[in-house]
Write an enzyme that holds these catalytic residues in place. Structure first.
Site, mmCIF file in Angstrom:
data_model
loop_
_atom_site.group_PDB
_atom_site.id
_atom_site.type_symbol
_atom_site.label_atom_id
_atom_site.label_comp_id
_atom_site.label_asym_id
_atom_site.label_seq_id
_atom_site.Cartn_x
_atom_site.Cartn_y
_atom_site.Cartn_z
ATOM 1 N N ARG A 192 17.177 5.815 -1.987
ATOM 2 C CA ARG A 192 18.133 5.850 -1.003
ATOM 3 C C ARG A 192 19.345 6.723 -1.118
ATOM 4 O O ARG A 192 19.381 7.269 -2.490
ATOM 5 C CB ARG A 192 18.790 4.613 -0.519
ATOM 6 N N TYR A 203 8.571 2.166 7.128
ATOM 7 C CA TYR A 203 8.695 3.502 6.669
ATOM 8 C C TYR A 203 7.389 4.197 6.254
ATOM 9 O O TYR A 203 7.484 5.228 5.581
ATOM 10 C CB TYR A 203 9.264 3.132 5.020
ATOM 11 N N HIS A 219 17.948 9.841 6.089
ATOM 12 C CA HIS A 219 17.159 8.655 5.721
ATOM 13 C C HIS A 219 15.600 8.903 5.952
ATOM 14 O O HIS A 219 14.689 8.358 5.630
ATOM 15 C CB HIS A 219 17.461 7.486 6.525
ATOM 16 N N ARG A 228 13.141 9.170 3.027
ATOM 17 C CA ARG A 228 12.722 8.181 2.440
ATOM 18 C C ARG A 228 11.385 7.786 3.111
ATOM 19 O O ARG A 228 10.387 7.050 2.696
ATOM 20 C CB ARG A 228 13.694 6.866 2.821
ATOM 21 N N LYS A 284 20.270 -1.806 -2.421
ATOM 22 C CA LYS A 284 20.689 -2.718 -1.209
ATOM 23 C C LYS A 284 20.508 -3.760 -1.131
ATOM 24 O O LYS A 284 21.263 -4.840 -0.470
ATOM 25 C CB LYS A 284 20.296 -1.760 -0.041
ATOM 26 N N HIS A 289 10.864 -2.604 -1.291
ATOM 27 C CA HIS A 289 10.580 -3.537 -0.173
ATOM 28 C C HIS A 289 10.060 -4.697 -0.508
ATOM 29 O O HIS A 289 9.226 -4.874 -1.283
ATOM 30 C CB HIS A 289 9.721 -2.719 0.755
#
Length: 339
Positions: free
Chosen positions: A210, A326, A291, A294, A235, A317
């Protein structure tokens, strides 16, 4: 405070009348008994009067010393000063809060902050920003009121930001590089005044990290010998290791400096965001976000043949459902596997 009277029957009646208290009376066969009861009741009343005075004084002092919150904006400003600095995303949240303070909702008196008022603000906000942005705004303001109720003594019977419907979640983005866009974007980064922009973009493409993770990267967490980066705070609140491709190694190896402290010293997430927006415009990619890098990086990991657990370990994740958002494989690559 009290009086004793002798009745026709020879009994004695003790009476107490004090403003603010209900009248008391009781009859006894002898005067000593009446006097004893009267003394006991007067003692209890004096004690109660003293307690009321003390409580009144405490309330007066608390009222005079406590901050006066008249509007939602008053609560938001205290939250911004006290709560926001304790968060990992303090800089981003501060920008969001300062933006929300400019809205008319911030001037709404606390006593008038109803679900209807919040719903009107929500619908108006949706006319200018995405549903995801409004949901994040509502989540933040709902927490402002929760803290105000739990810790600052503001009496909210029901949190109006939790009483109204949240906007429907927007469809996940599936934006990836089109033909020639990666080259155009990197060329636009080379033209940027910010020399750090291209290395940061290339690391995002190669590692799926990120923006905040790249900006906050410290040299003490980079191990070029083992071709890895260890992220201590992410995150979702957990640490993870990220392997480095040869391209990522080359990007880090060519960075100037003594390799002490922050990899991109003095660079903030907001500065990267603004520099990227300008570069994206120069590259003619108006609908591309940082983003999305990513998304691109995660999809490339799958296209290289990595398994779901391997990719999840790199990206951080927790579930396949989260990871799937994603992952948008190029159909040509999938088709070739079917041959």
């Amino acid at each position: 405070m009290g009086a004793i009277q002798r009745g026709p029957s020879g009994h004695y009646t003790a009476k107490i009348r004090i403003k603010g208290f209900p009248p008391l009376s009781r009859t006894f066969p002898t005067r000593p008994e009446a006097e004893t009861w009267l003394d006991e009741q007067e003692t209890l009343i004096r004690k109660r009067i003293h307690e009321v005075k003390k409580e009144t004084e405490r309330h007066r002092i608390a009222t005079e010393c406590a901050p006066q919150y008249r509007t939602l904006g008053d609560l938001m400003r205290r939250y911004l000063a006290v709560v926001t600095p304790q968060k990992r995303s303090a800089d981003q949240e501060a920008l969001r809060m300062k933006g929300l303070l400019k809205h008319s909702l911030a001037d709404c008196p606390i006593s008038s902050l109803s679900p209807q008022r919040v719903a009107e603000w929500r619908d108006l906000r949706l006319q200018s920003v995405s549903s995801s942005t409004v949901k994040r705004d509502m989540t933040l303001l709902a927490h402002v009121l929760k803290i105000a109720c739990d810790e600052w003594g503001e009496p909210f019977a029901k949190n109006p930001f939790r009483a109204v419907r949240r906007p429907r979640e927007a469809r996940p983005r599936d934006r990836r590089f089109n033909a020639g866009e990666e080259v155009a974007l990197l060329a636009a980064c080379d033209e940027a005044r910010a020399a750090y922009l291209r290395p940061i973009v290339e690391l995002a493409i190669e590692t799926a990290m990120r923006q905040s993770e790249i900006v906050g990267l410290d040299w003490s967490r980079v191990n070029l010998a083992r071709r890895s980066v260890h992220l201590t705070m992410t995150k979702n609140g957990t640490s993870r290791g990220v392997p480095l491709s040869l391209r990522a190694m080359n990007v880090l190896d060519q960075l100037p400096g003594d390799r002490l402290g922050q990899v991109f010293a003095g660079v903030t997430a907001e500065a990267v965001k603004r520099a990227f927006i300008r570069a994206r415009k120069r590259a003619g990619m108006e609908d591309f976000r940082f983003h999305d890098l990513r998304h691109e990086a995660t999809s490339r990991l799958f296209e290289k043949g990595l398994t779901v657990p391997e990719v999840a370990r790199i990206t951080g994740h927790k579930t396949w459902t989260m990871l799937e958002r994603y992952t948008h494989l190029q159909l040509e690559d999938v088709a070739r596997r079917l041959d």
